[in-house]
Design an enzyme around this catalytic site. Structure first.
Site, mmCIF file in Angstrom:
data_model
loop_
_atom_site.group_PDB
_atom_site.id
_atom_site.type_symbol
_atom_site.label_atom_id
_atom_site.label_comp_id
_atom_site.label_asym_id
_atom_site.label_seq_id
_atom_site.Cartn_x
_atom_site.Cartn_y
_atom_site.Cartn_z
ATOM 1 N N ARG A 105 0.859 -1.175 0.000
ATOM 2 C CA ARG A 105 0.000 0.000 0.000
ATOM 3 C C ARG A 105 0.901 1.233 0.000
ATOM 4 N NH1 ARG A 105 -3.646 -2.492 -1.722
ATOM 5 N NH2 ARG A 105 -5.626 -3.043 -0.718
ATOM 6 N N HIS A 118 -0.185 -0.160 -10.326
ATOM 7 C CA HIS A 118 -1.030 -1.051 -9.503
ATOM 8 C C HIS A 118 -1.410 -2.315 -10.284
ATOM 9 C CE1 HIS A 118 -3.704 -1.091 -5.704
ATOM 10 N NE2 HIS A 118 -3.425 -2.322 -6.090
#
Lengths: 310, 310
Positions: free
Chosen positions: B225, B273
């Site tokens: 993250r 991502h």
């Protein structure tokens, strides 16, 4: 006292002058190790690598074996003065390094890394790559190195087919062989890894015809030998778009000449013969073990079959 | 008939409208699946992902569980209207993809690939990289993804230490824990992989102080993250040369804003991502299995501990 001639070049001697005696001591061998001799007829073993000044093995009438520090023996196997048993190097460090280089570059192409490493337009396109289980890889050559690489890729769940000239059976791996098997391996391969020995049969193995058998967009990874590929045919296949990329660690002439088109081709990555190297400490243990075997009258490890060429 | 609300966004619905019914059929479940309802009190299960318009879970008085399609639940775990059991996604495809991305980028940095992929001066410097067994890697976070990545790296013989907040014992892996263990893991790591969940305790985990604990020249790989890293501290550590490179797949704001300094920093690789994603077919099987468990009165898989936040 066992008499061992080190004929593997001056640069290597700087490392092996320490590594070999340490390995001999570990093996309990009493060895006189030297780099030159006036009495070739008294030499028991020759530690050899290409690039040395030794080319005529005739005077070494008593030598029980020539122990190569290279995995590939194509530069010496055809030497007609070499009548003594010849052993290749199979080094744990060499194998580990090769597995790392091959796995890394296969993953690099699988993941499409280059588009992120060089991304001047700062493109954000969040499309995940397919899973390895849906990526078909062919490993040509199932010797120690090819087998280890194929198994490492299969452990990452790549859909791997291995190919060898003669049939092999390796647990967990689809093994193909022979001419038909080669066509089958090529026609399914999105990524091809070349780990064949260089022999009279494997020179120019990837020629225009076999490159055409690969599916459109295939990637070639060659840490084996430069001569396995027809350079001009490869460049033509890259230019036409049929082959998407070639990552090459080995070349017909090394260092790769500064004017060779591979250097500037946008679809070629050149690595400077670093995929793996024999590590002096682990390789010296292999040399020591073969000398121990020779002295004990046991069969040598990794003895070369002159007819096969490896 | 089991009533299931799909509240995971319109884009995902285009895939899951086919994948979920197929999984329900495989599990022998009779399900009424829909994306909107006038009778929230009649919904049995909610399939959820951030980005959906659903924010108030109060009307779903009968819902037995909220089944997240995301592995990370930090965007929903603090929602006070969500009183139903919450389950994370643990998808085999997600794990496989993450292992491939992490293994690939760790090998990329281990092998020093970038210097060959971009080599405008055509440098031929034949120095083989060290072996993985001599490369120290730390994997922070030993949940399903961290554990799988650490084990894959250990299988390639990397010298891996894993770290988690609470002590864990994983065969074949050095497992560190707690605050002291974190310092120990960081101080030895040439390559650090971040796979921690985002919680109140892990935000800014890699701040200036912890970055300083890493050895000179360390590389950071973050597929976890974005908030795990203090961006400004990272840029300062890259600029000073203390950190050699950061490969980042996740960011505080996604897509990464076009003016963010990561885009142009020469020591940062941005991937959009894509390290891994939940795959609709395998994820749908996990959803179906949890519904089967709910109907059978069995405990749910991957149920979130609200206090821990994951």
């Amino acid at each position: 006292m066992i008499r061992v001639l080190f004929a593997a070049g001056e640069a290597r001697w700087q490392t092996y002058r320490h590594a070999l005696p340490a390995a001999f001591a570990r093996a309990g061998l009493e060895v006189d190790l030297f780099t030159a001799t006036d009495a070739p007829e008294s030499v028991d073993y020759i530690v050899y690598a290409p690039g040395d000044t030794l080319h005529d093995f005739t005077p070494f009438t008593r030598a029980r074996a020539v122990l190569s520090l290279w995995a590939g023996v194509e530069k010496i196997v055809g030497n007609e003065t070499l009548t003594q048993p010849l052993c290749r190097m199979v080094d744990a460090g060499l194998e580990e390094g090769m597995v790392e280089w091959v796995t890394g570059h296969v993953l690099r192409h699988h993941l499409g890394m280059d588009a992120h490493i060089v991304n001047p337009a700062h493109e954000w396109t969040p499309v995940a790559p397919p899973l390895a289980r849906n990526r078909r890889v062919a490993v040509l050559g199932l010797g120690e190195l090819g087998r280890a690489c194929a198994q490492a890729l299969a452990a990452l769940r790549f859909d791997v087919a291995g190919w060898s000239r003669t049939p092999k059976d390796i647990p967990g791996l689809t093994c193909l062989s022979g001419a038909e098997g080669l066509n089958a391996a090529l026609s399914r391969a999105e990524i091809v890894v070349l780990l064949l020995p260089l022999t009279t049969q494997t020179g120019n193995l990837l020629d225009a015809g076999r490159l055409a058998r690969l599916p459109e967009g295939a990637v070639i990874v060659n840490p084996g030998r430069g001569q396995l590929i027809d350079d001009d045919a490869l460049i033509a296949a890259l230019d036409s778009g049929h082959i998407a990329h070639a990552t090459l660690d080995v070349f017909r002439v090394e260092p790769l000449p500064r004017d060779h088109p591979f250097w500037t081709h946008p679809k070629v990555t050149v690595t400077p013969h670093i995929a793996s190297e024999t590590r002096a400490d682990t390789a010296s243990d292999v040399v020591a073990e073969n000398i121990r075997r020779g002295e004990a009258g046991e069969p040598f490890l990794f003895r070369v079959d002159r007819k096969q060429g490896y």
